[in-house]
Design a protein around this motif. Sequence first.
Motif, PDB file in Angstrom:
ATOM      1  N   SER A  23      -4.106 -13.058 -10.187  1.00 38.64           N
ATOM      2  CA  SER A  23      -4.217 -11.727  -9.667  1.00 38.64           C
ATOM      3  C   SER A  23      -4.741 -11.644  -8.351  1.00 38.64           C
ATOM      4  N   VAL A  24      -4.130 -10.700  -7.568  1.00 35.42           N
ATOM      5  CA  VAL A  24      -4.275 -10.189  -6.208  1.00 35.42           C
ATOM      6  C   VAL A  24      -4.662  -8.780  -6.210  1.00 35.42           C
ATOM      7  N   PHE A  25      -5.751  -8.436  -5.744  1.00 31.81           N
ATOM      8  CA  PHE A  25      -5.854  -7.184  -5.518  1.00 31.81           C
ATOM      9  C   PHE A  25      -7.060  -6.893  -4.374  1.00 31.81           C
ATOM     10  N   GLY A  26      -6.997  -5.470  -3.696  1.00 33.60           N
ATOM     11  CA  GLY A  26      -7.688  -5.274  -2.689  1.00 33.60           C
ATOM     12  C   GLY A  26      -7.373  -3.883  -2.138  1.00 33.60           C
ATOM     13  N   LYS A  27      -7.592  -3.929  -0.723  1.00 30.66           N
ATOM     14  CA  LYS A  27      -7.737  -2.734   0.042  1.00 30.66           C
ATOM     15  C   LYS A  27      -7.282  -2.940   1.258  1.00 30.66           C
ATOM     16  N   VAL A  28      -6.281  -2.147   1.718  1.00 26.99           N
ATOM     17  CA  VAL A  28      -5.651  -1.979   3.237  1.00 26.99           C
ATOM     18  C   VAL A  28      -6.198  -0.767   3.834  1.00 26.99           C
ATOM     19  N   THR A  29      -6.854  -1.268   4.968  1.00 19.76           N
ATOM     20  CA  THR A  29      -7.548  -0.188   5.733  1.00 19.76           C
ATOM     21  C   THR A  29      -7.027  -0.149   7.352  1.00 19.76           C
ATOM     22  N   ASP A  30      -7.100   0.957   7.931  1.00 20.99           N
ATOM     23  CA  ASP A  30      -7.002   0.705   9.482  1.00 20.99           C
ATOM     24  C   ASP A  30      -8.502   0.602  10.150  1.00 20.99           C
ATOM     25  N   GLY A  31      -8.368   0.881  11.600  1.00 27.09           N
ATOM     26  CA  GLY A  31      -9.717   0.365  12.207  1.00 27.09           C
ATOM     27  C   GLY A  31     -10.720   1.258  12.117  1.00 27.09           C
ATOM     28  N   GLN A  32     -10.695   2.446  11.284  1.00 27.71           N
ATOM     29  CA  GLN A  32     -11.944   3.152  10.914  1.00 27.71           C
ATOM     30  C   GLN A  32     -12.189   3.047   9.552  1.00 27.71           C
ATOM     31  N   ASP A  33     -11.753   2.006   8.917  1.00 27.38           N
ATOM     32  CA  ASP A  33     -11.791   1.821   7.491  1.00 27.38           C
ATOM     33  C   ASP A  33     -11.380   2.811   6.387  1.00 27.38           C
ATOM     34  N   THR A  34     -10.192   3.543   6.941  1.00 24.20           N
ATOM     35  CA  THR A  34      -9.607   4.450   6.159  1.00 24.20           C
ATOM     36  C   THR A  34      -8.721   3.651   5.459  1.00 24.20           C
ATOM     37  N   GLY A  35      -8.433   4.053   4.059  1.00 23.48           N
ATOM     38  CA  GLY A  35      -7.380   3.524   3.344  1.00 23.48           C
ATOM     39  C   GLY A  35      -5.786   3.984   3.924  1.00 23.48           C
ATOM     40  N   ILE A  36      -5.001   2.864   3.936  1.00 25.65           N
ATOM     41  CA  ILE A  36      -3.700   3.060   4.160  1.00 25.65           C
ATOM     42  C   ILE A  36      -2.621   3.307   2.969  1.00 25.65           C
ATOM     43  N   ASP A  37      -2.079   4.461   3.091  1.00 29.49           N
ATOM     44  CA  ASP A  37      -1.312   4.734   1.902  1.00 29.49           C
ATOM     45  C   ASP A  37       0.130   4.126   2.147  1.00 29.49           C
ATOM     46  N   MET A  38       0.745   3.715   1.056  1.00 34.01           N
ATOM     47  CA  MET A  38       2.169   3.063   0.966  1.00 34.01           C
ATOM     48  C   MET A  38       2.313   1.852   1.985  1.00 34.01           C
ATOM     49  N   ALA A  39       1.399   0.924   2.135  1.00 35.00           N
ATOM     50  CA  ALA A  39       1.478  -0.332   2.789  1.00 35.00           C
ATOM     51  C   ALA A  39       2.080  -1.056   1.893  1.00 35.00           C
ATOM     52  N   THR A  40       3.248  -1.730   2.281  1.00 33.89           N
ATOM     53  CA  THR A  40       3.575  -2.840   1.603  1.00 33.89           C
ATOM     54  C   THR A  40       3.080  -4.140   1.535  1.00 33.89           C
ATOM     55  N   CYS A  61      -5.873   1.105  -1.939  1.00 35.27           N
ATOM     56  CA  CYS A  61      -5.884  -0.141  -2.963  1.00 35.27           C
ATOM     57  C   CYS A  61      -4.630  -0.597  -3.685  1.00 35.27           C
ATOM     58  N   PHE A  62      -4.724  -1.881  -3.700  1.00 39.72           N
ATOM     59  CA  PHE A  62      -3.440  -2.537  -4.611  1.00 39.72           C
ATOM     60  C   PHE A  62      -3.880  -3.455  -5.473  1.00 39.72           C
ATOM     61  N   SER A  63      -3.001  -3.832  -6.557  1.00 38.20           N
ATOM     62  CA  SER A  63      -3.228  -4.947  -7.394  1.00 38.20           C
ATOM     63  C   SER A  63      -1.824  -5.375  -7.815  1.00 38.20           C
ATOM     64  N   VAL A  64      -1.618  -6.462  -7.826  1.00 40.44           N
ATOM     65  CA  VAL A  64      -0.448  -7.324  -8.631  1.00 40.44           C
ATOM     66  C   VAL A  64      -1.059  -8.401  -9.046  1.00 40.44           C
ATOM     67  N   ALA A  65       0.013  -8.894 -10.278  1.00 40.08           N
ATOM     68  CA  ALA A  65      -0.003 -10.133 -11.122  1.00 40.08           C
ATOM     69  C   ALA A  65       1.146 -10.930 -10.838  1.00 40.08           C
ATOM     70  N   THR A  66       0.826 -12.241 -10.943  1.00 38.81           N
ATOM     71  CA  THR A  66       2.151 -13.060 -10.580  1.00 38.81           C
ATOM     72  C   THR A  66       1.842 -14.323 -11.532  1.00 38.81           C
ATOM     73  N   THR A  67       2.872 -15.110 -11.898  1.00 40.83           N
ATOM     74  CA  THR A  67       2.740 -16.079 -12.838  1.00 40.83           C
ATOM     75  C   THR A  67       2.911 -17.321 -12.079  1.00 40.83           C
ATOM     76  N   THR A  68       3.246 -17.190 -10.676  1.00 37.32           N
ATOM     77  CA  THR A  68       3.327 -18.287  -9.573  1.00 37.32           C
ATOM     78  C   THR A  68       2.163 -18.219  -8.724  1.00 37.32           C
TER      79      THR A  68
END
Length: 115
Positions: A23-40, A61-68
Motif C-alpha cells: 500500500s502506498v498512501f500519503g498527501k500531495v501539497t503545494d508550497g503553503q502545505d495546502t492539499g492539492i485536489d485531483m493530482a494524478t 490525500c491518496f491511497s492505492v494498493a498494488t500486488t506488485t
Amino acid sequence: MIRIVVVLMCCLAARGAAAQVDSVFGKVTDGQDTGIDMATIAVLDSGNNVIAVCTSDSAGCFSVATTTLPTSLLVSCLGYKPCKWMIDKARQQVFVNIRLEADTTLLAGVVVTSG
C-alpha cells in the motif's frame, strides 16, 4: 490433530498472501502545505511500468494498493511541475508527503480564431 495443523497452515498461507499487497498512501501539497485536489499519482515498478494510478482527494490525500512491488511514484497536476518519488523497497506500507512546486511557465500567447 491433523485438522488443527491444516487450519494453522491455511491461516499462515492466507497471511503470506496478504503480505504481498503493498500500500502506498500519503498527501500531495503545494508550497503553503495546502492539499492539492485531483493530482494524478502513478505507481511505477522497477521497469518504470505503471502498475496502478489514483488521484488525490480535495484534501490532497491518496491511497492505492498494488500486488506488485512499487519502486517509485510519478505525481503530476495541472499548474505544477511533475515530481518523481522513490520508494524504499523493504517496506510493505509506504506513507509519503509530496510537495509539488508551482509551474510558473507561461504561454507566449494564444490566438483564438473563429471558423
